[in-house]
Design an enzyme around this catalytic site. Structure first.
Site, PDB file in Angstrom:
ATOM      1  N   CYS A 101       0.864  -1.234   0.091  1.00 50.40           N
ATOM      2  CA  CYS A 101       0.002  -0.337  -0.296  1.00 50.40           C
ATOM      3  C   CYS A 101       1.109   1.381  -0.169  1.00 50.40           C
ATOM      4  O   CYS A 101       1.803   1.472   0.314  1.00 50.40           O
ATOM      5  CB  CYS A 101      -0.990  -0.193   1.505  1.00 50.40           C
ATOM      6  N   CYS A 133       3.619   1.902   2.967  1.00 52.87           N
ATOM      7  CA  CYS A 133       4.705   1.008   2.838  1.00 52.87           C
ATOM      8  C   CYS A 133       5.628   1.965   1.233  1.00 52.87           C
ATOM      9  O   CYS A 133       7.023   2.076   1.331  1.00 52.87           O
ATOM     10  CB  CYS A 133       4.451  -0.500   1.532  1.00 52.87           C
ATOM     11  N   ASP A 158       8.734  23.211 -34.299  1.00 49.33           N
ATOM     12  CA  ASP A 158       9.887  23.253 -34.898  1.00 49.33           C
ATOM     13  C   ASP A 158       9.106  23.316 -36.723  1.00 49.33           C
ATOM     14  O   ASP A 158       8.731  22.069 -36.576  1.00 49.33           O
ATOM     15  CB  ASP A 158      11.315  22.188 -34.999  1.00 49.33           C
ATOM     16  N   ASP A 179      16.969  20.206 -32.052  1.00 43.92           N
ATOM     17  CA  ASP A 179      15.999  20.665 -31.388  1.00 43.92           C
ATOM     18  C   ASP A 179      16.384  20.517 -30.197  1.00 43.92           C
ATOM     19  O   ASP A 179      15.529  20.963 -29.037  1.00 43.92           O
ATOM     20  CB  ASP A 179      14.468  20.380 -32.304  1.00 43.92           C
ATOM     21  N   ASP A 183      12.767  17.875 -34.348  1.00 44.92           N
ATOM     22  CA  ASP A 183      13.199  16.267 -34.237  1.00 44.92           C
ATOM     23  C   ASP A 183      14.570  16.877 -34.670  1.00 44.92           C
ATOM     24  O   ASP A 183      15.062  15.306 -35.243  1.00 44.92           O
ATOM     25  CB  ASP A 183      12.578  15.665 -35.695  1.00 44.92           C
TER      26      ASP A 183
END
Length: 753
Positions: free
Chosen positions: A23, A26, A441, A642, A638
């Site tokens: 849980c 823990c 971009d 970038d 990409d």
């Protein structure tokens, strides 16, 4: 020297598998223990994946710390197959199923005898005539003891030590609740003189039913948790098991993990490609849909790259292995999904803080309940005190709260991966939902990134194919991108190119040559300043309005055509921009082009903000200024240039056809380079967060509502009490609800732009 500066100091993040967590409290305890280890900078523990991710600190010390707080830790191998924790869940679910059956068999007669006796008086009288109360209670004792201390032993083994350490958690609540009911009943059975005559009742059936119901809840939970790992196991199944490689002029089959970089791998039609590499011989079509989501197979020839896990459809070829084992694209993808599933959202930290306070508070409330009933309750006050305190302990188990966030993240990120969206960091899920503006971009993201011939405006005296063939023949000698685009267009049209003689290039303005005897010039207006451009003045003006600059072709000293080569917009770009606007987001485009060209493209796509003439080094500044204006910025890019901007943006989204540098610095990766992935990422993010809120609302609301009922708040007015058994059933159902609600995320639909 610091004692923790050790030879196996964990410089890169270390993953530990942690066993025994049940849980949220823990999770909290393990996290706090890890953070106390010298040298540890960060530690995140995830309940759904049962894993801790730690940066800094010494591995031995980390494992010791985990053991000291009562759990079992083991180091996770970085290139271990990603489904090993899946088996752990499967096995978990199997063990729990077995234990549910073992617990249910003795619980059922116990429950039925007791319940029917309560409801149906004649049955009770008959039972009493067949068997004496003492014998019945002793047999109840035997059955309940078996249930509590064989299948139910886990609650005591984990819960009691935690209680003694002063850090009670979910198991402690169950152990206290069921244990108290059992202990009280045992005293009544074997030493009745210790309790007043009017309180001599036994609650063995309650203790057994509590344990059985909570085991049922855990079993259903484990089954669903196992299912959530499916996203990863599906990716793992994509991996080829063996590969045929060339060794000493013979082809031998080896397990895929024995393939080394530089090996020549042979692939036949219908086979999976084993590792990443570059084709050296042969050609084929490869189905790369698992990476790119593109349904059509891609044609591949010598020099083309192939990706491990993709399917060879038609021809056979051999390729040189360039990336193997943990370096392949598929292995990277699997790791990204795992890391995102193990990540923690900011929202989870709040939940963890609440649960760590919650359990001790509940134990306090249970004690208060017992005291209040004992002092002010009706006779038999001791029995009422005990039963209601137990009901409070059982109803309050916060396991549903602990599961609320990690279950949703696991299912949400897993489903996103199937839609071609990889969340590299769990936090990106939460941040993406809050994004206000998406910046793109331009080159390679909104556009195809390679110039194409877009316009060929002819003079009336010339034919299209004739001009294109002559111009392409001259340009075939040049390396310039414009030249490449013109030659590609001629090849596509299937034109034969003539023989070129007397080629001369005038640097920067154009080229002149003879093609099959005809004089051909290609270049800027300046290159042919002696010719009359009057016929083309309208064309030049309308192109300039679109931000396009043409080159011209003259044949035999007569102006023949204006040629425009430009980067073309990807087919999905406009639809994606429209869909983002429909979602209420703003859009921006960042481009190195001149302002006029950039604004023309932005106008065609309907983009809100344009930042043009931006040098790669200035992209980060642009992102900062967008951030200042819009707070949360997602950036889609990409290329290598970038990478800094992707890292600077609140959410960096890399297009998967891009470079490794971009992918490494992004928070979200879109496989296959389709911009529709941006919409899928947003859909997954929004659905997952909505799901987490539903789960938390349910788990908290339910606990808050039922604790007073369990404590007996409704008794004075309505005579309503909540029996511990109903509490256990409701608690188990609460967890099952949370897990089931998270499974709804498996149905997130891909967004069609």
């Amino acid at each position: 020297m610091n004692e923790h500066v050790h030879h196996n100091h964990a410089s890169s993040p270390v993953s530990l598998d942690i066993e025994g967590m049940t849980c949220a409290s823990c999770v909290n305890r393990v996290e706090r223990a890890l953070l106390k280890v010298p040298g540890v900078e960060t530690a995140a523990v995830n309940l759904a994946t049962e894993r801790a991710t730690i940066s800094g600190g010494d591995i031995e010390a980390l494992l010791k710390a985990v053991e000291k707080v009562g759990y079992k830790g083991s180091v996770r191998q970085p290139d271990a197959p990603a489904h090993d924790h899946m088996h752990h869940h499967d096995e978990d679910a199997a063990i729990l199923r077995r234990d549910v059956i073992i617990a249910a068999i003795p619980t059922l007669p116990l429950f039925l005898l007791e319940m029917i006796g309560h409801i149906h008086m004649p049955f009770h009288m008959w039972l009493m005539s067949v068997v004496s109360m003492d014998v019945l209670w002793v047999s109840y004792f035997i059955l309940a003891t078996f249930v509590l201390f064989v299948p139910g032993l886990r609650f005591f083994k984990l819960g009691i030590p935690a209680l003694l350490r002063g850090a009670p958690e979910m198991n402690s609540l169950v152990a206290l609740g069921a244990g108290a009911a059992w202990l009280y009943s045992s005293v009544v059975t074997f030493a009745p003189q210790l309790v007043p005559a009017e309180t001599r009742y036994v609650y063995f059936e309650a203790a057994a039913v509590i344990v059985t119901l909570i085991l049922v809840g855990r079993w259903l939970e484990a089954k669903a948790k196992g299912r959530t790992g499916e996203a990863i196991s599906q990716l793992v199944q994509q991996q080829a098991k063996t590969a045929r490689i060339q060794r000493d002029n013979a082809a031998i089959e080896v397990p895929v993990d024995q393939v080394r970089v530089g090996d020549i791998v042979l692939v036949r039609p219908g086979e999976k490609i084993a590792v990443d590499g570059e084709i050296v011989e042969g050609e084929s079509h490869v189905d790369e849909s698992m990476i790119s989501g593109e349904p059509l197979p891609v044609s591949k020839g010598v020099g083309a790259n192939v990706i491990g896990g993709t399917l060879n459809t038609s021809g056979s070829f051999s390729f040189r292995a360039t990336k193997v084992g943990a370096d392949t694209m598929l292995a990277h993808i699997i790791r990204m999904v795992e890391d995102a599933q193990a990540g923690k959202l900011p929202i989870q930290a709040v939940v963890d803080r609440i649960t760590s306070v919650f359990v001790p508070v509940v134990i306090g409330l249970a004690m208060l309940t017992a005291i209040a009933w004992f002092v002010w309750g009706p006779e038999p006050s001791l029995t009422y005190a005990l039963v209601n305190a137990v009901a409070v302990l059982i109803i309050a188990c916060p396991c549903a709260m602990g599961l609320a966030t990690p279950m949703s993240i696991m299912v949400g990120t897993g489903r996103a991966a199937q839609l071609g969206v990889l969340f590299r960091k769990g936090e990106a899920l939460q941040q993406l939902r809050d994004a206000r503006i998406v910046a793109f971009d331009k080159t390679g993201t909104l556009t195809a990134g390679k110039p194409e011939l877009t316009d060929l405006i002819l003079d009336d005296d010339f034919e299209h194919d004739e001009v294109l063939a002559l111009v392409a023949a001259v340009e075939a000698r040049s390396e310039h991108p414009i030249a490449t685009a013109i030659v590609a267009a001629a090849e596509k049209a299937g034109l034969t190119l003539g023989t070129v003689t007397a080629f001369s290039a005038n640097s920067g303005t154009g080229v002149t040559a003879r093609v099959d005897g005809r004089l051909v010039s290609v270049g800027s207006q300046r290159h042919m300043s002696h010719l009359d451009f009057a016929d083309f003045s309208d064309a030049i003006e309308s192109l300039a309005a679109e931000g396009k600059t043409p080159v011209f072709a003259a044949i035999d000293d007569k102006l023949a055509a204006a040629i425009v080569v430009a980067d073309t917009i990807k087919p999905t770009s406009k639809a994606v921009i429209n869909a983002l606007h429909a979602m209420g987001l703003k859009t921006a485009m960042i481009s190195g082009d001149n302002r006029r060209t950039a604004e023309a493209i932005a106008a065609r796509l309907g983009i809100d903000e344009v930042r043009a003439e931006v040098l790669p080094a200035d992209k980060v500044e642009v992102i900062k200024s967008l951030h200042a204006a819009h707070k949360v910025v997602a950036y889609v890019g990409d290329g290598i240039n970038d990478a800094p901007a992707l890292a600077e943006a609140d959410i960096g989204i890399a297009v998967g056809s891009g470079t490794d540098a971009a992918i490494e610095s992004a928070d979200v990766v879109l496989l296959g380079g389709d911009l529709k992935g941006v919409l899928n990422a947003l859909a997954a993010s929004r659905a997952t967060l909505r799901n987490i809120w539903e789960n938390l609302f349910w788990a908290f609301g339910y606990n808050a509502l039922l604790i007073p009922v369990a404590a007996g708040a409704l008794y004075p007015a309505f005579g309503i009490l909540l029996s511990p058994m109903i509490g256990a059933g409701a608690m188990a159902m609460s967890s099952v609800f949370v897990v089931g609600n998270a499974q709804r995320l498996r149905a997130i639909k891909g967004v069609d732009a």
